[in-house]
Design a protein around this motif. Structure first.
Motif, PDB file in Angstrom:
ATOM      1  N   PHE A  46       0.822  -1.213   0.000  1.00  0.00           N
ATOM      2  CA  PHE A  46       0.000   0.000   0.000  1.00  0.00           C
ATOM      3  C   PHE A  46       0.858   1.266   0.000  1.00  0.00           C
ATOM      4  N   GLU A  47       2.136   1.066  -0.193  1.00  0.00           N
ATOM      5  CA  GLU A  47       3.071   2.195  -0.166  1.00  0.00           C
ATOM      6  C   GLU A  47       2.917   3.062   1.074  1.00  0.00           C
ATOM      7  N   ILE A  48       2.907   2.364   2.205  1.00  0.00           N
ATOM      8  CA  ILE A  48       2.884   3.078   3.484  1.00  0.00           C
ATOM      9  C   ILE A  48       4.148   2.659   4.235  1.00  0.00           C
ATOM     10  N   GLN A  49       5.251   2.646   3.543  1.00  0.00           N
ATOM     11  CA  GLN A  49       6.481   2.161   4.170  1.00  0.00           C
ATOM     12  C   GLN A  49       6.921   3.067   5.309  1.00  0.00           C
ATOM     13  N   PRO A  50       7.386   2.440   6.387  1.00  0.00           N
ATOM     14  CA  PRO A  50       7.895   3.243   7.493  1.00  0.00           C
ATOM     15  C   PRO A  50       9.272   3.845   7.175  1.00  0.00           C
ATOM     16  N   ASP A  51       9.560   4.959   7.825  1.00  0.00           N
ATOM     17  CA  ASP A  51      10.884   5.569   7.672  1.00  0.00           C
ATOM     18  C   ASP A  51      11.907   4.817   8.502  1.00  0.00           C
ATOM     19  N   GLU A  52      11.416   4.195   9.564  1.00  0.00           N
ATOM     20  CA  GLU A  52      12.292   3.496  10.506  1.00  0.00           C
ATOM     21  C   GLU A  52      11.568   2.255  11.000  1.00  0.00           C
ATOM     22  N   GLY A  53      12.339   1.334  11.532  1.00  0.00           N
ATOM     23  CA  GLY A  53      11.716   0.172  12.161  1.00  0.00           C
ATOM     24  C   GLY A  53      11.914  -1.064  11.347  1.00  0.00           C
ATOM     25  N   MET A  54      11.029  -2.042  11.546  1.00  0.00           N
ATOM     26  CA  MET A  54      11.194  -3.332  10.894  1.00  0.00           C
ATOM     27  C   MET A  54      11.007  -3.181   9.385  1.00  0.00           C
ATOM     28  N   ILE A  55      11.911  -3.804   8.619  1.00  0.00           N
ATOM     29  CA  ILE A  55      11.767  -3.773   7.161  1.00  0.00           C
ATOM     30  C   ILE A  55      11.678  -5.176   6.571  1.00  0.00           C
ATOM     31  N   SER A  56      11.861  -6.193   7.408  1.00  0.00           N
ATOM     32  CA  SER A  56      11.605  -7.576   6.989  1.00  0.00           C
ATOM     33  C   SER A  56      11.456  -8.376   8.282  1.00  0.00           C
ATOM     34  N   GLU A  57      11.342  -9.691   8.144  1.00  0.00           N
ATOM     35  CA  GLU A  57      11.104 -10.504   9.341  1.00  0.00           C
ATOM     36  C   GLU A  57      12.109 -10.175  10.449  1.00  0.00           C
ATOM     37  N   ASN A  58      13.384 -10.062  10.077  1.00  0.00           N
ATOM     38  CA  ASN A  58      14.409  -9.853  11.105  1.00  0.00           C
ATOM     39  C   ASN A  58      15.300  -8.642  10.902  1.00  0.00           C
ATOM     40  N   GLU A  59      15.006  -7.850   9.872  1.00  0.00           N
ATOM     41  CA  GLU A  59      15.860  -6.681   9.658  1.00  0.00           C
ATOM     42  C   GLU A  59      15.120  -5.403  10.011  1.00  0.00           C
ATOM     43  N   GLU A  60      15.936  -4.410  10.374  1.00  0.00           N
ATOM     44  CA  GLU A  60      15.336  -3.126  10.698  1.00  0.00           C
ATOM     45  C   GLU A  60      16.249  -2.011  10.272  1.00  0.00           C
ATOM     46  N   LYS A  61      15.708  -0.798  10.245  1.00  0.00           N
ATOM     47  CA  LYS A  61      16.590   0.349  10.007  1.00  0.00           C
ATOM     48  C   LYS A  61      16.219   1.456  10.988  1.00  0.00           C
ATOM     49  N   GLY A  62      17.171   2.314  11.267  1.00  0.00           N
ATOM     50  CA  GLY A  62      16.905   3.423  12.185  1.00  0.00           C
ATOM     51  C   GLY A  62      17.751   3.327  13.436  1.00  0.00           C
ATOM     52  N   LYS A  63      17.880   4.477  14.116  1.00  0.00           N
ATOM     53  CA  LYS A  63      18.796   4.555  15.257  1.00  0.00           C
ATOM     54  C   LYS A  63      18.124   4.366  16.602  1.00  0.00           C
ATOM     55  N   TYR A  64      16.822   4.143  16.592  1.00  0.00           N
ATOM     56  CA  TYR A  64      16.119   4.069  17.875  1.00  0.00           C
ATOM     57  C   TYR A  64      15.672   2.646  18.230  1.00  0.00           C
ATOM     58  N   GLY A  65      16.298   1.668  17.579  1.00  0.00           N
ATOM     59  CA  GLY A  65      15.911   0.278  17.776  1.00  0.00           C
ATOM     60  C   GLY A  65      16.562  -0.355  18.985  1.00  0.00           C
ATOM     61  N   PRO A  66      16.433  -1.645  19.202  1.00  0.00           N
ATOM     62  CA  PRO A  66      15.670  -2.543  18.341  1.00  0.00           C
ATOM     63  C   PRO A  66      14.179  -2.173  18.293  1.00  0.00           C
ATOM     64  N   TYR A  67      13.564  -2.489  17.143  1.00  0.00           N
ATOM     65  CA  TYR A  67      12.157  -2.143  16.955  1.00  0.00           C
ATOM     66  C   TYR A  67      11.235  -3.338  17.168  1.00  0.00           C
ATOM     67  N   LYS A  68      11.826  -4.412  17.711  1.00  0.00           N
ATOM     68  CA  LYS A  68      11.020  -5.589  18.026  1.00  0.00           C
ATOM     69  C   LYS A  68      11.100  -5.722  19.538  1.00  0.00           C
ATOM     70  N   GLN A  69       9.971  -5.729  20.207  1.00  0.00           N
ATOM     71  CA  GLN A  69      10.011  -5.632  21.670  1.00  0.00           C
ATOM     72  C   GLN A  69      10.732  -6.795  22.343  1.00  0.00           C
ATOM     73  N   SER A  70      10.645  -7.987  21.741  1.00  0.00           N
ATOM     74  CA  SER A  70      11.299  -9.115  22.404  1.00  0.00           C
ATOM     75  C   SER A  70      12.821  -8.915  22.481  1.00  0.00           C
ATOM     76  N   LEU A  71      13.352  -8.002  21.649  1.00  0.00           N
ATOM     77  CA  LEU A  71      14.798  -7.740  21.687  1.00  0.00           C
ATOM     78  C   LEU A  71      15.142  -6.586  22.637  1.00  0.00           C
ATOM     79  N   ARG A  72      14.155  -6.084  23.343  1.00  0.00           N
ATOM     80  CA  ARG A  72      14.364  -4.919  24.202  1.00  0.00           C
ATOM     81  C   ARG A  72      14.252  -5.275  25.689  1.00  0.00           C
ATOM     82  N   LYS A  73      14.299  -6.573  25.945  1.00  0.00           N
ATOM     83  CA  LYS A  73      14.097  -7.050  27.312  1.00  0.00           C
ATOM     84  C   LYS A  73      14.955  -6.294  28.327  1.00  0.00           C
TER      85      LYS A  73
END
Ligand code: GLU
Length: 551
Positions: free
Chosen positions: A95-122
């Protein structure tokens, strides 16, 4: 033994929160820039409501030169499914609503405020939980499931407010020394927030969409860290949206009632709270009852439905903006050519209660959107859809040159044809233009006014023998049909017929209908001149022969 000792025993390795405060500094954005996010759980299902929220969030970020990021909330590991993140990432991409930051595939992300997957922020959550424990604002709770059930049963019998608060918050006052002993003895525990709130006091809150709302203060000692070491939604929301420097929390209004708790958590952690914008859900009219679009009952609740039906992403987005801001419709009327990116969305113009989802309206938007596409784009999109969902259509489209001619009929002009609302309609819509389909099937011939078989056959014969010439321009072509009408005793002009109906059998329009029906078996088609141009003489002749033979 004090709170600090307790905190150290529970989270011996947690970093001081200053570490994270420094690692994730305030964002350097221009005044008024909105930082917001889409924060789904990866359950494998993307609801149209989630897409709606993302569209709004992304648009606001874009309009203000802010940031839109995708955070995956996977702390409830029971609900997770395989490839749940990819499902979300791909839906946003489609839908061309791509995020500027955060998850970009199952396990990849972009941006400086990550990790963007909560399980990695324990570790991050644990640092902040530790910080609260050190100040006596959170504590370990050793209540078992049975304890919880017993408490609930008592509250129910006594008809008092359920929950873990006040006198019911049994572990709240366990002396530190005792708590440490229990932990050392290996007892299981969770971490609870020690709420400073009182239910008999009110807080005032301004929600960007809902306006001013009053709530009782929160007084529940909610769980912030579960037995598995992961945070609950409430705690993760507060820590993440603080550290990711979210300015606006745009989320479903099922969370509105949690605002007092969230504001309290922000306050006790010493954070500045973001603004909240609670979006009303998309509703459906179910036999006169208005209810939420449901994942279980409504196919159209799933984002995948639109792909399967072939409703273009542009149409879905355009329709969602219609629902979001009622002034969109006027804007569109005044700016027919503009991209929706140019529409200025306003959060405070969003409706407070849920808007009705109207499939008829969406398909209507689809027609308009597709009418603005070039023949080439219609071709590409239908082929993409057909390759996925309809083999027969894909085969029909193999002859690209011919398909482009069909899609080119009445397209690219001022008033383009508006007859396709979704790709799943294309086969039905263009099927009659294919000789192998049309000639090999029994057809109906609804001729309307002129019904005399010998007259019909004569019209068809005369037209081919005397009047048809594939090099005629449109005016000549039409003048010839008039001639033909005159020769056969029909009025050449509708006006003439209306003035003296007794002088004629019928008029040129009725003769045209005979030609159209014989050619296509339809009374309603795009421009017949263009259809004839595309079909060519041989096909026209065959079609007329078939019509003549029909009973
Ligand atoms: N994971 C939450 C949900 O799925 C997110 C709510 C929010 O946006 O904060 O509803």
């Amino acid at each position: 033994m004090d709170y600090k000792d307790l905190a150290d025993i529970i989270f011996p390795d947690a970093k001081p929160i200053e570490y994270y405060e420094e690692k994730y500094p305030e964002r350097n954005l221009k005044e008024g820039a909105i930082v917001t996010r889409f924060a789904p759980s990866p359950t494998g299902f993307v609801h149209i409501g989630g897409l709606y929220q993302s569209l709004i969030a992304k648009k606001l970020a874009e309009q203000t030169e802010g940031v839109f990021f995708l955070r995956v909330e996977d702390t409830d590991q029971k609900r997770e499914v395989e490839n749940g993140v990819s499902g979300i990432v791909n839906a946003l991409k489609d839908f061309e609503i791509q995020p500027d930051e955060g998850m970009i595939s199952e396990n990849e992300e972009k941006g400086k405020y990550g990790p963007y997957k909560q399980s990695l922020r324990k570790e991050i959550y644990q640092s902040y939980a530790k910080y609260l424990i050190e100040q006596g604002k959170a504590y370990p709770c050793f209540c078992t499931v049975e304890d919880g059930e017993e408490m609930r049963a008592k509250q129910e019998t006594a008809k008092i407010r359920p929950g873990y608060y006040g006198v019911w918050a049994k572990c709240r006052n366990i002396p530190v020394i005792e708590a440490i002993e229990k932990i050392k003895a290996g007892e299981d525990y969770v971490i609870r927030f020690k709420s400073p709130g009182r239910e008999d006091r009110k807080i005032k809150h301004h929600d960007v969409i809902k306006g001013n709302v009053d709530f009782p203060e929160n007084d529940q000692d909610i769980v912030i860290i579960k037995a598995d070491g992961l945070p609950t939604y409430h705690f993760a929301h507060v820590v993440d949206d603080h550290l990711m420097r979210t300015t606006h929390v745009i989320r479903g209004d099922e969370w509105l009632s949690s605002v007092p708790l969230h504001l309290q958590l922000f306050h006790e952690l010493g954070f500045k709270a973001p603004k909240y914008a609670h979006i009303a859900p998309i509703m459906k009219n179910d036999n006169g009852n208005k209810r939420k679009l449901s994942k279980r009952k409504d196919a159209e609740a799933a984002v995948s439905y639109y792909d399967e039906e072939g409703i273009p992403a542009e149409a879905v987005k355009e329709y969602l903006l219609n629902i979001a801001n009622s002034n969109f419709e006027n804007w569109r009327r005044a700016n027919k050519e503009k991209s929706i990116d140019e529409f200025e969305l306003q959060l405070n113009k969003m409706s407070v209660s849920g808007a009705l989802f109207d499939m008829i309206k969406l398909l209507d938007v689809g027609k308009t959107v597709i009418s603005t596409f070039s023949a080439e784009k219609v071709y590409d999109e239908s082929l993409k859809w057909a390759n996925k969902y309809d083999k027969e259509l894909a085969e029909m489209l193999e002859d690209k040159e011919y398909a482009l001619k069909i899609f080119g009929i009445e397209r690219g002009n001022k008033k383009p044809r508006k007859d396709i609302s979704k790709w799943s309609e294309v086969k039905e819509n263009i099927g009659y233009m294919y000789d192998d389909k049309f000639l090999n099937k029994k057809q109906d011939y609804p001729y309307q006014v002129i019904n005399d078989k010998s007259d019909i056959n004569k019209i068809l014969d005369l037209y081919i023998e005397k009047y048809y010439n594939e090099n005629d321009d449109k005016q000549t072509w039409f003048d010839k049909i008039k001639e033909l009408a005159g020769e056969m005793g029909y009025a050449k002009e509708v006006k003439e017929y209306k003035a003296n109906p007794d002088n004629y059998k019928a008029h040129v329009g009725d003769v045209s209908t005979v030609l159209r029906v014989a050619l296509t078996s339809r009374t309603n088609t795009p421009d017949m001149y263009e259809i004839m141009q595309v079909l060519g003489k041989e096909s026209i002749e065959k079609r007329f022969e078939k019509a003549k033979k029909a009973e």
